[in-house]
Design an enzyme around this catalytic site. Structure first.
Site, PDB file in Angstrom:
ATOM      1  CE  LYS A   1      53.292  62.399  79.670  1.00 22.61           C
ATOM      2  NZ  LYS A   1      53.959  62.091  80.882  1.00 22.61           N
TER       3      LYS A   1
ATOM      4  CE  LYS B   1      57.764  67.965  81.888  1.00 22.11           C
ATOM      5  NZ  LYS B   1      56.666  68.151  82.806  1.00 22.11           N
TER       6      LYS B   1
ATOM      7  CE  LYS C   1      53.008  64.632  88.915  1.00 20.36           C
ATOM      8  NZ  LYS C   1      52.239  64.432  87.668  1.00 20.36           N
TER       9      LYS C   1
HETATM   10  P1  ATP Z   1      54.192  63.297  84.212  1.00 18.64           P
HETATM   11  O1  ATP Z   1      55.616  62.909  84.241  1.00 18.64           O
HETATM   12  O2  ATP Z   1      53.283  62.320  84.867  1.00 18.64           O
HETATM   13  O3  ATP Z   1      53.708  63.676  82.842  1.00 18.64           O
HETATM   14  P2  ATP Z   1      54.937  65.885  85.241  1.00 18.64           P
HETATM   15  O4  ATP Z   1      56.044  65.688  86.206  1.00 18.64           O
HETATM   16  O5  ATP Z   1      55.318  66.404  83.895  1.00 18.64           O
HETATM   17  O6  ATP Z   1      54.041  64.589  85.125  1.00 18.64           O
HETATM   18  P3  ATP Z   1      52.509  67.261  85.626  1.00 18.64           P
HETATM   19  O7  ATP Z   1      51.533  66.649  86.507  1.00 18.64           O
HETATM   20  O8  ATP Z   1      52.324  67.035  84.155  1.00 18.64           O
HETATM   21  O9  ATP Z   1      53.967  66.860  85.990  1.00 18.64           O
HETATM   22  O10 ATP Z   1      52.613  68.828  85.830  1.00 18.64           O
HETATM   23  C1  ATP Z   1      52.127  69.534  86.910  1.00 18.64           C
HETATM   24  C2  ATP Z   1      52.404  71.006  86.735  1.00 18.64           C
HETATM   25  O11 ATP Z   1      53.768  71.253  86.986  1.00 18.64           O
HETATM   26  C3  ATP Z   1      52.128  71.547  85.342  1.00 18.64           C
HETATM   27  O12 ATP Z   1      51.662  72.872  85.454  1.00 18.64           O
HETATM   28  C4  ATP Z   1      53.468  71.522  84.680  1.00 18.64           C
HETATM   29  O13 ATP Z   1      53.587  72.481  83.679  1.00 18.64           O
HETATM   30  C5  ATP Z   1      54.370  71.832  85.860  1.00 18.64           C
HETATM   31  N1  ATP Z   1      55.669  71.170  85.709  1.00 18.64           N
HETATM   32  C6  ATP Z   1      55.895  69.827  85.661  1.00 18.64           C
HETATM   33  N2  ATP Z   1      57.196  69.563  85.522  1.00 18.64           N
HETATM   34  C7  ATP Z   1      57.818  70.778  85.474  1.00 18.64           C
HETATM   35  C8  ATP Z   1      59.180  71.175  85.340  1.00 18.64           C
HETATM   36  N3  ATP Z   1      60.151  70.285  85.203  1.00 18.64           N
HETATM   37  N4  ATP Z   1      59.453  72.501  85.359  1.00 18.64           N
HETATM   38  C9  ATP Z   1      58.475  73.426  85.505  1.00 18.64           C
HETATM   39  N5  ATP Z   1      57.171  73.111  85.632  1.00 18.64           N
HETATM   40  C10 ATP Z   1      56.837  71.806  85.616  1.00 18.64           C
END
Ligand code: ATP
Ligand code: LTN
Length: 331
Positions: free
Chosen positions: A114, A196, A199
């Protein structure tokens, strides 16, 4: 009867929820809901560690609640709440900051990622983000934390902080365990299977959001990046693109990797990508219908928030009182 164990998990309202968060986290939350005492939060204070639009944050918080319920989380059986509605999180986070080492936080890969992505805003909140997460988890005397693979390091740090605190003051906190799904712990971006699905990086085509239209979902899978060769085979090293699609298909249909390999033996990538798209649309359709129904009743959603905050506070305040009395001999 043995008392149910406790689960805590949360997602920040930093963007539209993706298929990654659903498969890596929410789907497991729903499966575990009957057998555990569950706390599922919308962690809005984590969302402000990057620059945000306050109106969008508010809107997304409500939308995220509707999505949690639409995914199958019953607010009567689970405590669903907004992190900032329970001030105990911020207070415990401050105390735990004083039991967390600079070196430990410097090693967190999410912080490194980040800070690279937001080089103009490497604020202290971004650095101490995992301490607030530790407070979230420890306030509820949590046994299990269902998260995707990317959050394992943060849960391990939570354990270290709790053990350090307990080592000084006695058994104040339960030591939690991460719970990572066997299939789908890290869903990758469809356009870049080495990165990954996330969002906050909703680039065209690489990311599937839970509320995307069927035609957009089908198009994204049709255009998904695949690997050389033409065989549908699970091999994350040699075939990261196909293996990612196989994980999604396995979760959507309940089929094993062997069954999928058999189903598509002799067929090309094109047929397979189409099938994954259709399975995803079928998975999301009922969820989207339920979401639309819920969003028409904002008063109900606000009631869920109020009740969730009340139920969460009652438990959180107990742990916080214990912390205050052990650490400062007050109360
Ligand atoms: P951001 O992009 O804002 O950092 P994010 O998409 O990574 O957000 P989070 O809010 O950080 O999502 O994650 C929510 C939950 O979903 C966490 O438990 C995280 O481990 C899981 N998660 C997020 N993205 C993935 C992915 N691509 N595959 C599996 N699990 C995920
Ligand atoms: N840090 C997590 C979100 C999060 C969380 C939590 C997950 C905040 N508090 C407590 C599990 C338990 C993330 O970035 N996905």
């Amino acid at each position: 009867m043995e008392e149910k164990k406790t689960i805590f998990s949360g997602i920040k309202p930093s963007g539209d929820l993706t298929l990654g968060s659903y498969i890596g986290a929410i789907k497991k939350w729903v499966e575990l809901a009957d057998s555990y005492n569950c706390y599922y939060a919308i962690v809005d204070m984590h969302a402000i560690t990057v620059r945000h639009d306050p109106a969008a944050l508010r809107r997304r918080t409500l939308e995220q609640l509707a999505l949690y319920i639409a995914c199958g989380l019953d607010p009567k059986k689970n405590v669903i709440f907004v992190q900032s509605h329970v001030p105990a999180h911020a207070e415990l986070a401050w105390v735990l900051n004083c039991y967390t080492m600079f070196g430990e936080l410097s090693r967190m890969t999410q912080f490194k990622d980040k800070s690279q992505k937001h080089a103009d805003n490497i604020n202290a909140g971004l650095f101490t983000y995992p301490v607030l997460m530790a407070a979230d988890i420890l306030l509820y005397q949590t046994d299990l934390v269902p998260v995707g693979d990317d959050q394992k390091q943060h849960v391990e740090l939570t354990r270290d902080i709790a053990e350090r605190f307990n080592g000084i003051y006695g058994d104040v906190f339960k030591i939690p365990e991460p719970y990572i799904p066997k299939v789908g712990a890290r869903i990758m971006n469809l356009q870049n299977p080495l990165s990954k699905m996330s969002k906050s990086e909703q680039d065209a085509g690489g990311c599937i959001c839970l509320l995307d239209k069927p035609e957009d979902i089908l198009r994204a899978f049709k255009r998904a990046v695949t690997d050389s060769g033409s065989e549908v085979r699970y091999d994350p090293q040699e075939k990261p693109g196909i293996s990612n699609l196989m994980q999604i298909y396995a979760v959507c249909t309940g089929k094993s990797f062997e069954e999928i390999e058999r189903e598509f033996a002799g067929k090309g990538y094109g047929d397979f990508k189409m099938a994954v798209g259709e399975a995803t649309v079928a998975l999301l359709r009922p969820l989207q219908e339920e979401y639309n129904r819920l969003m028409a009743d904002k008063a109900y959603l606000e009631d869920v928030f109020a009740e969730g905050a009340q139920r969460a506070s009652a438990v959180a305040e107990k742990t916080l009182a214990k912390v205050r009395s052990e650490e400062r001999r007050v109360g």
